[in-house]
Design an enzyme around this catalytic site. Structure first.
Site, PDB file in Angstrom:
ATOM      1  N   ASP A  79       2.014  39.910  42.228  1.00  0.00           N
ATOM      2  CA  ASP A  79       3.104  39.558  43.140  1.00  0.00           C
ATOM      3  C   ASP A  79       4.197  38.783  42.416  1.00  0.00           C
ATOM      4  O   ASP A  79       5.391  39.056  42.585  1.00  0.00           O
ATOM      5  CB  ASP A  79       2.572  38.707  44.300  1.00  0.00           C
ATOM      6  CG  ASP A  79       1.987  39.539  45.415  1.00  0.00           C
ATOM      7  OD1 ASP A  79       2.301  40.740  45.486  1.00  0.00           O
ATOM      8  OD2 ASP A  79       1.209  38.993  46.214  1.00  0.00           O
TER       9      ASP A  79
ATOM     10  N   GLU B  32       2.589  47.041  41.719  1.00  0.00           N
ATOM     11  CA  GLU B  32       1.694  47.835  40.880  1.00  0.00           C
ATOM     12  C   GLU B  32       2.097  47.751  39.407  1.00  0.00           C
ATOM     13  O   GLU B  32       1.247  47.706  38.520  1.00  0.00           O
ATOM     14  CB  GLU B  32       1.671  49.294  41.351  1.00  0.00           C
ATOM     15  CG  GLU B  32       1.145  49.500  42.756  1.00  0.00           C
ATOM     16  CD  GLU B  32      -0.257  48.926  42.954  1.00  0.00           C
ATOM     17  OE1 GLU B  32      -1.050  48.939  41.992  1.00  0.00           O
ATOM     18  OE2 GLU B  32      -0.557  48.454  44.066  1.00  0.00           O
TER      19      GLU B  32
END
Length: 248
Positions: free
Chosen positions: A205, A150
């Site tokens: 990611d 996040e």
């Protein structure tokens, strides 16, 4: 007589300024949809509330994120009240944020009382994880992997890009930018719907894995946790557009 010419010169100068403002604002707010028309007079007094998303500053983004968070907390989500749990999540989050590619803005990590396995973020450093996600994680490294992901979205300013695209698609963006109240409402909607593209997820990611390593967590925790969640009966919301674990 000299006073007359001074007055006339002053009057003309301000008349030119006013005409220029009217013309420029008229061009900016021109729209084929009459319901979206905004008078130049209203815009003059709302001008300080117009955001230029293409070059929004960190300070403006943080303030906008704060307003979006207030809307979320006040009417859309319920925060978990356990102070120890919140302190634990915040400690992990702040450690990760300090080792992220965007450590120069303040971050706030909050736990949402929700049994679904979910996590989301909005602009300006606001990250949310659900109690369901906390229960699903086998260890701290797995929880950290989601938070780092996040943070990766925030570091890449994905919410700003999505807000621009959404504003254009809805026809609410003008050449001057986006009305602040409209921006907040779009931000709330985006935070809850999480319409990230696969490209955005992959970038989050990549940055998240780097943040994990720099913070001292095993990068394998991210893949292990994703594989565990993908094997569950229902796919968690935050993995709906996520690339396969083999691509991470």
């Amino acid at each position: 007589m000299s006073n007359y010419f001074i007055f006339l010169s002053f009057y003309r100068r301000w008349l030119y300024v006013l005409v220029s403002v009217v013309v420029s604002l008229g061009i900016c707010v021109g729209s084929p949809q009459k319901s979206q028309a905004i008078s130049w007079f209203d815009l003059l007094f709302q001008g300080v509330q117009i955001l230029q998303l293409s070059n929004i500053s960190d300070k403006e983004e943080v303030q906008l994120g704060k307003e979006i968070n207030q809307q979320l907390v006040n009417s859309k989500i319920q925060l978990y009240s356990n102070k120890n749990v919140n302190r634990y999540v915040n400690q992990i989050g702040q450690k990760l944020a300090a080792n992220s590619t965007r450590s120069d803005i303040p971050y706030k990590f909050q736990v949402v009382k929700d049994e679904s396995v979910n996590a989301f973020a909005t602009m300006g450093g606001y990250v949310y994880v659900t109690t369901g996600l906390l229960k699903a994680a086998d260890n701290e490294a797995q929880l950290a992997s989601v938070i780092a992901h996040e943070i990766g979205h925030i570091a890449s300013r994905h919410a700003i890009e999505q807000m621009q695209q959404t504003a254009i698609a809805r026809g609410v963006a003008t050449a001057t930018g986006l009305d602040r109240s409209t921006a907040v409402q779009i931000g709330v909607d985006l935070a809850l719907r999480r319409p990230h593209s696969r490209q955005d997820e992959f970038e989050a990611d990549r940055k998240g894995l780097r943040t994990l390593r720099r913070a001292g967590y095993a990068q394998s925790a991210m893949i292990a946790f994703m594989q565990k969640l993908l094997n569950q009966p229902s796919l968690p919301t935050f993995l709906s557009t996520h690339p396969a674990t083999s691509d991470v």
